[in-house]
Enzyme design. Structure first.
Site, mmCIF file in Angstrom:
data_model
loop_
_atom_site.group_PDB
_atom_site.id
_atom_site.type_symbol
_atom_site.label_atom_id
_atom_site.label_comp_id
_atom_site.label_asym_id
_atom_site.label_seq_id
_atom_site.Cartn_x
_atom_site.Cartn_y
_atom_site.Cartn_z
ATOM 1 N N LYS B 72 3.884 0.622 -0.724
ATOM 2 C CA LYS B 72 4.916 -0.052 -1.528
ATOM 3 C C LYS B 72 6.282 0.532 -1.180
ATOM 4 O O LYS B 72 6.421 1.740 -0.966
ATOM 5 C CB LYS B 72 4.600 0.166 -3.018
ATOM 6 C CG LYS B 72 5.504 -0.608 -3.962
ATOM 7 C CD LYS B 72 5.089 -0.365 -5.425
ATOM 8 C CE LYS B 72 5.886 -1.227 -6.395
ATOM 9 N NZ LYS B 72 5.440 -1.015 -7.800
ATOM 10 N N SER B 147 4.508 -5.158 -10.457
ATOM 11 C CA SER B 147 5.516 -5.172 -9.429
ATOM 12 C C SER B 147 5.000 -4.856 -8.025
ATOM 13 O O SER B 147 5.691 -5.133 -7.045
ATOM 14 C CB SER B 147 6.608 -4.152 -9.775
ATOM 15 O OG SER B 147 6.082 -2.841 -9.766
ATOM 16 N N SER B 171 1.728 -2.246 -13.159
ATOM 17 C CA SER B 171 2.151 -2.757 -11.851
ATOM 18 C C SER B 171 1.175 -2.557 -10.696
ATOM 19 O O SER B 171 1.379 -3.089 -9.607
ATOM 20 C CB SER B 171 3.496 -2.136 -11.462
ATOM 21 O OG SER B 171 4.535 -2.776 -12.170
#
Ligand SMILES: [Mg+2]
Ligand SMILES: [Zn+2]
Lengths: 475, 478, 94
Positions: B72, B147, B171
């Site tokens: 990420k 997210s 997330s």
């Protein structure tokens, strides 16, 4: 009303850079005067993802300060974030302590302390001035070397009542901290910085007047002058029927002008909240013991000890507030402890005069020679004025005091037998003086003493001259 | 379908590592296969893909044998763009690497791409990315969740064998659920946050998004550990075992009434019931429990997280890194406000505003102080519940992945979609999502939660259920 | 709940510029969110301690040992504007 009709109330906030090797929350070395931005890392640049790591030594130094200043040590203290934007603040917040500081309360030299807490210093913002204009306005340049240096912030209660007391107290604080060895406390280099909260109120009024904050005065002289100027400004406002506005002020030592630093719209809302990247600092009994074990004798304790030895209070203060003088005093006393009061007086008056703005190490006097000189004086071997001449030589080139007395013919003269003819000659040479003295008006005795001193090259003792003169005049 | 594509389709990360170690699979060829798939990704799952395999790929005898990993974009990676989904950070290349990534690399993983995300991890749909929304490989018209949407989409599409994500209020778990994957949020403090761009410091945790529970366990084993660079990291108390549990005999599963009733999509509720029935079939007993403050948790979260975020994001001021925008007058204030106006997206601005308001003079006690007390109550709810049950089960998300744009105009509706994952975040306890079926043709996630440091228990239970639920996590790989 | 004036004040504290149209919209959105959040004020939280970190963490301290700093060119490499003296910003006094 005049200034004398007002009471002045002053509280000080002092920031002290701690003499740790590394910064408060990262491993960069603390520095002064190095090339800009050579002591930075992801943490002290506030890079995304970096996290603070508190320095154990800074906590230890904070504990030493708290213990020395009689504060209550919090078993658990908390770092908060103080949020505001400024280019010298890389994270957009300063990690500082807020409602749970490391050290609570305390007292020094009759001034109560509110707290001592730990925080990180801001970076240095250098104003580029005329060198480069960016889109119509001057640019500033940020050097993050200083950013993150550990600070202890000391906050006093509003117990100080004059500018003189403020600067005197600050000197005591500085020497106390220097003695602790936790900071260089050098105002010129910024390792000691002081802000003053100042208010006035008519004598007798219970509630305090509106206070102003005078920022960053960077020498003892400026502190005294700055506070005086601000008090005068407030008196003028109130006398003129006006009201003091609570604001942050800047004192310009060159012009003595006081200007407002921030407009009122900029009223800060720091949005303090507990720093979620850190956990509470837990102070164990072992940590307190370790800090206690390193506490040296503090200036006020030393002062009391010197007074107990018989040293005059003024001299005792000078010796303990200037530790290098106190150390010299103690070293000399160790070679001959018979005359502490006279030795202290010799050092704080005569020696200090010769040192002037210099250092104690400027004196060439060999160890023990000051104590010897005091002993020779006490024994009457050399007069006090002769002793000053000996000290000139000791200071300039060292040597053995007794030998100098001998070599320079400074041996004190004996009593009346030796002095009588010279004093008689002095009276004969100054008949008007002799007449006055005969009537009991001793004011012009100095003329006689001066004559004798000149004749004897200072070997005579002034008290003895007076005594013999009175005898000769039948007084 | 080439050999490598079928391996990518059929094998878990654990199996691929075993194949490399046995010599059946060449690590460099596998890296290149994933790398080229990622480079050709059409779901906008990646914000950076390696140009080529590293000159020296970690050796086959390292624990992770050189297997690629997608990371990420919230994790700082030295010299590699780290943009956190933000225009403000476009082009930022940090001078250091986060501990989590460094640990995976030290164990032999090799980063082949950085993944798309909601800006600064603020969002549940990956639509709040300055680099554009990411699509769900199961249905490109739908969001992948957020997210960590890019991480989940990358794994679901077979563009990464596994991925590193972060979870503040769900997330990792929610996008894993929406993309038919396994997502684990460890106990707060298990994994170092050093180098992970902070959203809400007291809640953020890194964790794996994988195809199998065993893969999640393997990645976690190499992620966790107390880190001297993060004072809030403690690591786990015992090594992570390879999950092997098959029976749930004697296990008590708590089903919180507050998180399993109203508001849960019909198909999601049905899949959840199937999962519970499977658990019973494996020997577990079910017990209805209560988390009385679960609803308040959402409110507390939307005070605490924005408050911390408003402060964490103050460092983005255009001075030391990132993109600067100056105003016409060249003032400092103008530089700050223009930089942050142009650099932050609407959701980030909204949360900064909300957080600043909640911390500002006169409101601190009513909002931040109260929310910290609610957190105490929620932690207490879980403590009470775990006196009676071993693990807690809920749907991971009340709905399956929605259509792109469907909730964009209603921030509150978006926030409400995190209702099931937020309580665990506030309590700091571990939660895992595993796929448990479909609704509207889209994957549904089952969330399991255990007491703090109960990762081995959690992974064991999840593994046993995964076996019987038999969801094809490679279903979207083409 | 929160009006345009408060929105502008908070925006100023946050160093966020809002365009005229954004102020009203922000006021509406924040009011709706705050309206939902309000419910926590109805809970009885008397005597409940606030929790910063739920998982017990021992407060460690770092030894005062220097670690290498970044080379200056690396420290400055990501800056929008810099020279040898450091990071250039518009003067706060301008
Ligand atoms: Mg301060
Ligand atoms: Zn540093």
């Amino acid at each position: 009303m005049s200034a004398a009709d007002y009471e002045v109330t002053i509280g000080l906030e002092i920031h002290v850079q701690l003499a740790t090797r590394t910064k408060m929350f990262c491993g960069c070395e603390t520095s002064f005067g190095d090339d800009p931005n050579t002591h930075t890392c992801p943490r002290c640049l506030g890079l995304p993802g970096s996290l603070p790591l508190p320095n154990a030594k800074a906590v230890h130094f904070g504990l030493m300060m708290g213990l020395a200043l009689g504060s209550k040590i919090a078993p658990r203290s908390i770092f908060h974030r103080k949020n505001y934007f400024y280019p010298d603040l890389p994270k957009g917040y300063q990690i500082s302590q807020f409602d749970e500081p490391l050290c609570d309360g305390g007292e020094l030299g009759g001034v109560r302390l509110n707290r001592v807490h730990l925080e990180e210093d801001a970076a240095k913002l250098n104003h580029a001035g005329g060198t480069g204009r960016i889109q119509g306005s001057d640019a500033s340049v940020v050097d993050f070397n200083r950013g993150g240096t550990p600070l202890a912030e000391i906050v006093t209660e509003p117990d100080i009542t004059s500018a003189e007391q403020a600067s005197e107290w600050l000197r005591l604080l500085r020497v106390t901290i220097r003695q602790l060895g936790v900071s260089d406390v050098n105002m010129e280099e910024g390792s000691l910085r002081c802000d003053a909260n100042i208010s006035i109120r008519p004598k007798g009024q219970a509630e305090l007047g509106t206070k102003t904050e005078l920022k960053n005065m960077n020498s003892f002289r400026f502190i005294e002058r700055g506070i005086k100027a601000e008090v005068a400004r407030q008196v003028a406002i109130v006398d003129g029927g006006g009201q003091v506005t609570g604001e942050t002020l800047h004192f310009d030592p060159r012009t003595e002008a006081i200007t407002s630093m921030r407009s009122k719209e900029e009223a800060h809302d720091y949005r303090y909240f507990p720093e979620p990247d850190l956990v509470p600092v837990v102070i164990t009994p072992d940590m307190i013991e370790a800090a206690k074990a390193e506490l040296p004798e503090l200036p006020l304790q030393r002062e009391d000890r010197f007074i107990a030895l018989g040293v005059e209070p003024g001299a005792a203060r000078t010796l303990s507030w200037r530790p290098e003088l106190g150390d010299l005093f103690e070293a000399e006393l160790a070679t001959d402890g018979s005359q502490p009061k006279a030795l202290a007086a010799l050092i704080t008056n005569e020696l200090l005069k010769r040192i002037g703005d210099g250092e104690v190490t400027d004196s060439k006097a060999a160890p023990g020679s000051l104590a010897q000189l005091v002993a020779l004086t006490a024994a009457g071997t050399v007069s006090s004025s002769g002793a000053r001449t000996v000290l000139d030589t000791l200071f300039a080139s060292g040597g053995d005091p007794a030998a100098i007395v001998e070599a320079e013919g400074l041996t004190a003269m004996g009593g009346g037998d030796e002095l009588t003819p010279i004093i008689q000659a002095a009276l004969d040479a100054n008949p008007d003086v002799a007449e006055k003295l005969r009537t009991g008006d001793m004011k012009p005795i100095g003329v006689i003493v001066g004559f004798v001193m000149k004749e004897t090259k200072g070997r005579a003792d002034g008290k003895e001259v007076t005594k013999v003169t009175r005898q000769l005049l039948g007084l | 379908m080439s050999d490598l594509t079928s391996i990518i389709r059929e094998q878990s990360a654990t199996e691929q590592i075993a194949a490399i170690k046995s010599g059946a699979l060449d690590a460099r060829e596998l890296f290149e296969a994933y790398r080229s798939r990622a480079a050709a990704d059409t779901f906008n799952a990646f914000t950076w893909v390696a140009d080529e395999a590293p000159a020296a790929l970690p050796a086959a005898d390292t624990p992770l044998a050189g297997l690629p990993v997608a990371v990420k974009d919230l994790f700082s990676t030295e010299g590699v763009p780290t943009q956190a989904g933000s225009k403000l950070l476009e082009g930022y290349r940090p001078p250091y690497t986060s501990t989590a990534v460094a640990k995976l690399e030290a164990a032999g993983a090799s980063m082949h791409g950085k993944t798309n995300q909601d800006e600064f991890a603020m969002g549940s749909s990956n639509e709040n990315s300055a680099f554009g929304p990411c699509q769900n490989p199961w249905d490109p018209e739908r969001i992948p969740g957020g997210s960590s949407g890019g991480s989940a989409a990358a794994v679901a599409a077979g563009h990464a064998p596994w991925a590193l994500g972060t979870d503040t209020g769900g997330s990792i778990r929610q996008p894993a659920a929406m993309c038919g994957l396994v997502g684990l949020k460890p106990t707060y403090g298990a994994v170092s946050r050093y180098g992970m761009i902070a959203f809400a410091s007291s809640l953020d945790q890194a964790g794996p998004i994988t195809r199998t529970v065993a893969d999640a366990a393997l990645m976690l084993e190499h992620l966790h550990g107390a880190d001297s660079r993060d004072m809030t990291s403690v690591g786990l108390r015992e090594p992570i075992a390879v999950p092997s549990r098959e029976s749930l005999e004697g296990l008590v599963i708590g089903v919180p009434a507050e998180l399993t009733g109203e508001g849960v999509e019909e198909g999601v509720a049905a899949a959840f019931q199937v999962a519970l029935a499977e658990a019973e079939a494996l020997g577990a007993s079910l017990e209805t429990i209560h988390l009385p403050h679960a609803e308040a948790a959402l409110s507390a979260y939307y005070v605490l997280a924005p408050a911390e975020a408003s402060s964490n994001l103050s460092r983005f001021d255009g001075v030391r890194y990132g993109n600067r925008v100056e105003d016409a007058d060249g003032t400092l204030l103008g530089m700050y406000t223009r930089t942050r106006h142009d650099g932050f997206g609407p959701e980030v601005k909204r949360r900064i505003m909300l957080g600043t308001y909640a911390l500002s003079a006169g409101y601190y006690d009513a909002y931040y102080g109260t929310a910290q007390r609610v957190r105490t109550k929620i932690a207490g709810d879980f403590t009470e519940a775990f006196k009676k049950v071993d693990v807690i089960a809920t749907p991971t998300s009340p709905t399956v992945a929605w259509k792109l744009g469907e909730k964009s105009s209603d921030p509150l509706a978006m926030y409400l979609s995190d209702i099931c994952t937020i309580p665990m975040s506030l309590a700091g306890i571990p939660g895992i999502s595993i796929p448990c079926g479909t609704s509207q043709g889209m994957p549904v996630g089952l969330q399991l939660a255990a007491p703090a440091f109960g990762e081995n228990l959690l992974l064991g239970v999840a593994h046993a259920l995964e076996r019987t639920l038999g969801f094809d996590t490679g279903g979207a790989i083409r | 709940m929160i009006d345009a004036k408060q929105v502008l004040h908070v925006a100023r504290l946050s160093r966020l510029e809002l365009e005229p149209g954004e102020v009203e919209q922000m006021a509406t959105e924040l009011s709706s969110i705050l309206g939902h959040i309000e419910q926590i004020s109805k809970l009885d939280l008397d005597g409940v301690e606030p929790t910063m970190h739920v998982v017990p963490i021992d407060g460690g301290l770092r030894d005062d040992e220097p670690e290498p700093s970044l080379p200056i060119e690396v420290a400055l490499s990501q800056a929008p504007k810099a020279n040898a003296e450091g990071f250039i910003v518009p003067s706060p006094q301008a």
